[in-house]
Design a protein around this motif. Structure first.
Motif, short mmCIF file in Angstrom:
data_model
loop_
_atom_site.label_atom_id
_atom_site.label_comp_id
_atom_site.label_asym_id
_atom_site.label_seq_id
_atom_site.Cartn_x
_atom_site.Cartn_y
_atom_site.Cartn_z
N HIS A 276 0.84 -1.18 0.00
CA HIS A 276 0.00 0.00 0.00
C HIS A 276 0.88 1.23 0.00
CE1 HIS A 276 -4.24 -1.24 1.33
NE2 HIS A 276 -4.34 -0.42 0.32
N HIS B 77 -5.54 2.26 7.14
CA HIS B 77 -5.07 1.02 6.54
C HIS B 77 -4.20 0.31 7.58
CE1 HIS B 77 -6.44 1.87 2.45
NE2 HIS B 77 -5.93 3.08 2.54
N ARG C 67 -17.00 -5.25 3.14
CA ARG C 67 -16.07 -4.93 2.06
C ARG C 67 -14.71 -4.50 2.59
NH1 ARG C 67 -19.96 -1.54 -2.19
NH2 ARG C 67 -21.18 -3.35 -2.90
N GLN C 68 -14.73 -3.71 3.64
CA GLN C 68 -13.47 -3.23 4.20
C GLN C 68 -12.68 -4.39 4.81
OE1 GLN C 68 -13.75 -0.45 7.50
NE2 GLN C 68 -11.85 0.55 6.87
N ARG D 17 -11.06 -6.74 2.37
CA ARG D 17 -9.80 -6.21 1.84
C ARG D 17 -8.66 -6.49 2.81
NH1 ARG D 17 -9.12 -0.17 -0.56
NH2 ARG D 17 -10.18 -1.19 -2.29
N TRP D 18 -8.93 -6.32 4.13
CA TRP D 18 -7.89 -6.59 5.12
C TRP D 18 -7.40 -8.03 5.03
CZ3 TRP D 18 -10.77 -4.30 9.97
CH2 TRP D 18 -10.83 -2.90 9.85
N ARG E 196 -7.03 -9.88 2.66
CA ARG E 196 -6.18 -10.14 1.50
C ARG E 196 -4.79 -9.53 1.65
NH1 ARG E 196 -11.17 -8.88 -1.19
NH2 ARG E 196 -10.43 -6.77 -1.68
N LEU E 197 -4.55 -8.80 2.73
CA LEU E 197 -3.26 -8.17 2.96
C LEU E 197 -2.31 -9.15 3.62
CD1 LEU E 197 -4.44 -4.70 4.36
CD2 LEU E 197 -3.51 -5.15 2.07
N ASP F 66 -7.55 5.86 5.56
CA ASP F 66 -8.28 5.13 4.52
C ASP F 66 -9.56 5.90 4.20
OD1 ASP F 66 -9.53 3.39 2.82
OD2 ASP F 66 -9.69 1.73 4.26
N THR G 166 -11.38 5.34 1.48
CA THR G 166 -12.14 4.56 0.52
C THR G 166 -13.62 4.59 0.82
OG1 THR G 166 -10.25 3.05 0.30
CG2 THR G 166 -12.37 2.28 -0.58
N TYR H 235 -16.48 2.47 0.76
CA TYR H 235 -16.75 1.05 0.64
C TYR H 235 -18.19 0.75 0.24
CZ TYR H 235 -12.15 0.12 2.51
OH TYR H 235 -10.78 0.06 2.68
N LEU I 40 -16.09 -1.33 -5.85
CA LEU I 40 -14.65 -1.31 -5.70
C LEU I 40 -13.98 -2.04 -6.87
CD1 LEU I 40 -14.41 -2.05 -1.88
CD2 LEU I 40 -14.45 0.15 -3.04
#
Length: 263
Positions: free
Chosen positions: A42, A89, A134-135, A138-139, A141-142, A255, A257, A259, A263
């Motif tokens: 990021h 983030h 959604r948020q 995403r986490w 996948r980090l 962040d 974004t 959501y 996205l």
């Protein structure tokens, strides 16, 4: 009649290995791919999962809702700002804290960021549930970020003339306990050298004291803005270093974004 509570989704200390890898270093799990130097994260940040036995492994424990309230109170107007203001983030926050710590220990490497946050239920507005899912998706996948949650508990606060509930107030329950358990478990299993707890919750002090008694260095991080005084924290006669994160720090990890948009 309310639907049954959904199962809790909590994986204690996900991503940490408890058996030694090649070379005898027990800190890494093959399920989490390392972000090596040159791998874009990021905004150019990196989670340093490099098997160096001479490094100081840093684990960050983020009480997300506590952090969210802190950023809004310090750098915004919580009475008027929309709920989208104040988010961060987790991976960027972890690397920021690791970088701050390198001023006193250049060998620090970020090994894991644990995020703790209550899951909204059907009583909450649909938009809140959608944005949350959604948020947090995403986490997950980090690399190097583990998400821990429990369902929020709700209390009815408004009723219609026919007696139907028209308003609910939700509250996190057990999130601080999950964080405290993982903090102490990680210390007992030697899964980190330094823990940074991002929370102003004093209920976590006993867990911090226990981790320190097991030989671990524990620090905390708070959002800060002048003229609020910086106060030293001592537990059991030992100083606990505090990272005071200012508005410039928030600007590097925030962040913004939406959501609710595609996205």
């Amino acid at each position: 009649m309310s639907p049954p509570e959904q199962p809790v989704s909590h994986q204690p200390l996900a991503g940490f290995a408890t058996s030694a890898t090649a070379g005898g270093h027990p800190r890494y799990s093959s399920s989490i791919p390392p972000r090596l130097a040159g791998s874009a994260g990021h905004g150019g940040a990196y989670l340093c999962l490099m098997p160096n036995p001479d490094s100081t492994e840093v684990a960050v424990f983020l009480d997300y809702q506590n952090s969210w309230h802190g950023t809004r109170a310090r750098f915004g107007n919580p009475d008027f700002d929309p709920p989208t203001v104040g988010h961060v983030h987790p991976d960027l926050l972890g690397e920021l804290l690791c970088e701050h710590g390198r001023t006193v220990d250049p060998q620090r490497l970020l090994s894991q960021v644990h995020v703790y946050r209550g899951r909204p239920g059907w009583q909450s507005h649909r938009d809140l549930r959608v944005a949350f899912d959604r948020q947090t998706a995403r986490w997950t996948r980090l690399p190097g970020v583990s998400f821990h949650t429990r369902n929020m508990r709700y209390q009815a606060t408004g009723w219609s003339t026919t007696g139907e509930v028209t308003n609910w107030v939700g509250q996190e329950k057990g999130i601080d306990v999950l964080l405290a358990l993982d903090l102490v478990r990680g210390a007992r299993l030697d899964l980190y050298d330094v823990a940074v707890v991002v929370s102003g919750d004093t209920d976590l002090f006993p867990a911090i004291e226990e981790a320190m008694s097991l030989g671990k260095r524990v620090e905390r991080a708070l959002w800060w803005k002048p003229p609020v005084r910086k106060r030293a924290l001592h537990l059991r006669g030992r100083a606990v270093w505090t990272h005071y994160l200012d508005e410039a720090d928030f600007g590097t990890v925030r962040d913004d974004t939406n959501y609710l948009s595609k996205l």
